[in-house]
Design a protein around this motif. Structure first.
Motif, mmCIF file in Angstrom:
data_model
loop_
_atom_site.group_PDB
_atom_site.id
_atom_site.type_symbol
_atom_site.label_atom_id
_atom_site.label_comp_id
_atom_site.label_asym_id
_atom_site.label_seq_id
_atom_site.Cartn_x
_atom_site.Cartn_y
_atom_site.Cartn_z
ATOM 1 N N ASP A 116 -11.729 -16.687 -8.387
ATOM 2 C CA ASP A 116 -11.792 -17.117 -9.676
ATOM 3 C C ASP A 116 -11.173 -18.224 -10.022
ATOM 4 O OD1 ASP A 116 -13.169 -14.609 -10.140
ATOM 5 O OD2 ASP A 116 -11.363 -13.412 -10.603
ATOM 6 N N LYS A 117 -10.170 -18.609 -9.060
ATOM 7 C CA LYS A 117 -9.223 -19.814 -9.411
ATOM 8 C C LYS A 117 -10.195 -20.718 -9.306
ATOM 9 C CE LYS A 117 -4.492 -21.477 -9.206
ATOM 10 N NZ LYS A 117 -3.168 -21.269 -8.908
ATOM 11 N N ASP A 120 -12.248 -21.317 -12.227
ATOM 12 C CA ASP A 120 -11.854 -22.124 -13.060
ATOM 13 C C ASP A 120 -11.532 -23.653 -12.858
ATOM 14 O OD1 ASP A 120 -11.758 -19.835 -14.595
ATOM 15 O OD2 ASP A 120 -9.675 -19.183 -13.938
ATOM 16 N N ILE A 121 -11.030 -23.918 -11.691
ATOM 17 C CA ILE A 121 -11.077 -25.616 -11.365
ATOM 18 C C ILE A 121 -12.409 -26.174 -11.566
ATOM 19 C CG2 ILE A 121 -10.427 -27.062 -9.708
ATOM 20 C CD1 ILE A 121 -8.358 -25.091 -8.569
ATOM 21 N N ALA A 125 -11.474 -24.779 -16.380
ATOM 22 C CA ALA A 125 -10.885 -23.902 -17.396
ATOM 23 C C ALA A 125 -9.199 -24.206 -16.881
ATOM 24 C CB ALA A 125 -11.349 -22.682 -16.928
ATOM 25 N N TYR A 126 -9.030 -24.501 -15.675
ATOM 26 C CA TYR A 126 -7.688 -24.814 -15.046
ATOM 27 C C TYR A 126 -7.529 -26.116 -14.410
ATOM 28 C CZ TYR A 126 -3.674 -24.127 -12.003
ATOM 29 O OH TYR A 126 -2.420 -24.043 -11.362
ATOM 30 N N GLU A 127 -6.376 -26.792 -14.670
ATOM 31 C CA GLU A 127 -5.951 -28.145 -14.188
ATOM 32 C C GLU A 127 -5.048 -27.737 -12.945
ATOM 33 O OE1 GLU A 127 -6.654 -31.855 -12.856
ATOM 34 O OE2 GLU A 127 -7.794 -31.194 -14.344
ATOM 35 N N PRO A 128 -5.366 -28.025 -11.783
ATOM 36 C CA PRO A 128 -4.394 -27.714 -10.879
ATOM 37 C C PRO A 128 -3.357 -28.420 -10.570
ATOM 38 C CG PRO A 128 -6.437 -28.568 -9.603
ATOM 39 C CD PRO A 128 -6.626 -28.479 -11.067
ATOM 40 N N THR A 129 -1.973 -28.015 -10.385
ATOM 41 C CA THR A 129 -0.952 -28.716 -10.416
ATOM 42 C C THR A 129 -0.901 -29.829 -9.289
ATOM 43 O OG1 THR A 129 0.482 -27.569 -8.838
ATOM 44 C CG2 THR A 129 0.351 -26.922 -11.153
ATOM 45 N N GLU A 132 -0.622 -28.330 -5.919
ATOM 46 C CA GLU A 132 -1.714 -27.486 -5.549
ATOM 47 C C GLU A 132 -2.900 -28.352 -4.941
ATOM 48 O OE1 GLU A 132 -1.998 -23.630 -8.069
ATOM 49 O OE2 GLU A 132 -2.620 -25.532 -9.068
#
Length: 394
Positions: A116-117, A120-121, A125-129, A132
Motif C-alpha cells: 500500500d505504501k 502511495d509513493i 499520495a505519499y512523499e518518502p522521507t 526512506e
C-alpha cells in the motif's frame, strides 16, 4: 606385355595383396556411409517422414516396457498395494498445499501495508522521507564525497529544467514493457490506458471458501472507461483427480472469470471497425459493409474464454487459457511482490541468470556439434566462413 603383367603380379607379396584388398574394402565402406548420411539428411528434410516419425515416437511415450506384465502375480499384488499408498500420499500432499495457501493468505496480510505504501509513493499520495530514500550502494559502486556532491548538483539542475513529476510516472506500464510475458500482450493503443494504472493487488479467498485468488487492477479516473477497478479471479483446486491421481503435482487453476469493462463511447480498443466490399451474385453490384470485429489488446485479459461444465474445450481455447493461467500465476507470484525490481530491470537480470547454466550447456552442445562437423568428411569449412546473424558481435 601380358607375360610381364603376370610376372609382376606373381612377384607381389601376398601380404601386399591383402593390404590392397583391405583398402579397397574401406573405401567402398566409406562411400556407403557417405551415401547413407546423404539419404538420412534427405529423409529428415521430408516433412511427411518427420511427421510419421514424430507420431511413432509419441506412441512410444508412456508405453509399458513389458516388465510389469512379466512379474509374478504375488509381486503384482504388492505393487498394487504400493500404488494405493501413493494415492494416499497424493491426498496428504493436497492437504499440504491447502495449508500453504492458508499460509500465503496470512503473510499476504503482512505484506499488504508495504505494498500500500508502494502504491502511495507511485501515485504521489505519499512523499518518502530522506531517510526512506537513502540507498546504500554496493562497495564497487561507492563514490567519493566530491563525486556524490557533483552528481547531486547535476541532478538538481536537471530537476529545475523539467517539470516536477508526481510520484513515479508510468510505473506499471514500464513493468509490463520490461517483462516479455506481458509485453507480448501489449499493443500500442494499450499504452495510453496503462499509464493510468496505479496498483495491482492480489486477494486470496476467505478461510473456508474454495481455493482461489484475484488480481485487482486499480486505475485512476481516465477517458477510456468508467471503472476504477478491473478484476480477474482464478479458481484453483488442490485435490487429486479420481481418474488419474498420480498426475497430481500441486494446486491447478480450474478456471477464471474476468469483469465487464464500461468503455467510454468510441474508446473500446478491444474492438475495431472494418469495411468490406460485397458483390451481389445476380446483379453484379458492389456494396460496402461495415463490421465490428475483435481487436488485439491487453484488455482482452479480462474476458477469458468460458470453460463449459464438461471441461471440453477446442484447441484454440485451451491454448488461450493455458497462456492466461501462466500470466495470472506470474503476476501473482513475481510481478506484484517484486514490481520495483521489474521496473528497474534488476529482476529481469535475475531471471536471465536462471538460464545461464542451460545456455552454457547449449553452447557446449553446439561446440560438440561443430567438432563433429569438422570430423565429417563431407564438411566444407568454407560454407561456414560467415557466422549466422545471431552469432555476430554487435
Amino acid at each position: 606385355m601380358a607375360d610381364m603383367d603376370n610376372k609382376d603380379q606373381a612377384e607381389l607379396d601376398p601380404a601386399d595383396l591383402e593390404d590392397v584388398e583391405d583398402v579397397e574394402e574401406e573405401e567402398t565402406g566409406e562411400d556407403v556411409n557417405s551415401k547413407a548420411r546423404q539419404l538420412t539428411v534427405q529423409m529428415m528434410q521430408n516433412p511427411q517422414i518427420l511427421a510419421a516419425l514424430q507420431e511413432r515416437l509419441d506412441g512410444l511415450v508412456g508405453s509399458p516396457s513389458g516388465y510389469m506384465e512379466s512379474l509374478p502375480k504375488v509381486v503384482k499384488r504388492r505393487v498394487n498395494a504400493l500404488k494405493n499408498l501413493q494415492v494416499k500420499c497424493a491426498h496428504i500432499e493436497a492437504k499440504f498445499y491447502e495449508e500453504v495457501h492458508e499460509l500465503e493468505r496470512k503473510y499476504a496480510a503482512l505484506y499488504q501495508p508495504l505494498f500500500d505504501k508502494r502504491s502511495d509513493i507511485v501515485k504521489a499520495a505519499y512523499e518518502p522521507t530522506e531517510e526512506e530514500c537513502e540507498w546504500k550502494a554496493d562497495e564497487e559502486e561507492e563514490l567519493t564525497e566530491e563525486m556524490k556532491e557533483k552528481a547531486k548538483v547535476e541532478e538538481e539542475k536537471k530537476d529545475e529544467e523539467k517539470e516536477d513529476p508526481k510520484g513515479v510516472p508510468e510505473f506499471w506500464l514500464t513493468v509490463f514493457k520490461n517483462v516479455d510475458l506481458l509485453s507480448d500482450m501489449l499493443q500500442e493503443h494499450d499504452e495510453p490506458i496503462l499509464k493510468h494504472l496505479q496498483d495491482i493487488k492480489v486477494k486470496f479467498s476467505d478461510p473456508g471458501q474454495p481455493m482461489s485468488f484475484s488480481l485487482e487492477f486499480n486505475f485512476e479516473p481516465n477517458e477510456f472507461f468508467t471503472n476504477t477497478l478491473l478484476t480477474k479471479t482464478y479458481k484453483m483446486r488442490s485435490e487429486p483427480d479420481e481418474n488419474d491421481p498420480f498426475s497430481f503435482d500441486g494446486p491447478e487453476i480450474m478456471g477464471c472469470t474476468g469483469c465487464t469493462i464500461d468503455w467510454t463511447k468510441g474508446k473500446n480498443i478491444t474492438l475495431k471497425t472494418i469495411k468490406k466490399k460485397q458483390k451481389h451474385k445476380g446483379r453484379g453490384t458492389v456494396r460496402t459493409v461495415t463490421k465490428t470485429v475483435p481487436n488485439d489488446s491487453f484488455f482482452n485479459f479480462f474476458t477469458p474464454p468460458d470453460v463449459p461444465e464438461s471441461g471440453d474445450l477446442d484447441e484454440d481455447s485451451e491454448a488461450v487459457l493455458a497462456a492466461d493461467f501462466e500470466i495470472g500465476h506470474f503476476i501473482r507470484e513475481r510481478i506484484v511482490p517484486r514490481a520495483v525490481l521489474y521496473f528497474t530491470g534488476e529482476a529481469i537480470e535475475d531471471d536471465d541468470d536462471d538460464y545461464d547454466e542451460e545456455g552454457e550447456e547449449a553452447d557446449d552442445e553446439e561446440g560438440e556439434e561443430e567438432g563433429e562437423e569438422e570430423n565429417d568428411p563431407d564438411y566444407d569449412p568454407k560454407k561456414d566462413a560467415n557466422p549466422p546473424a545471431e552469432c555476430k558481435q554487435q
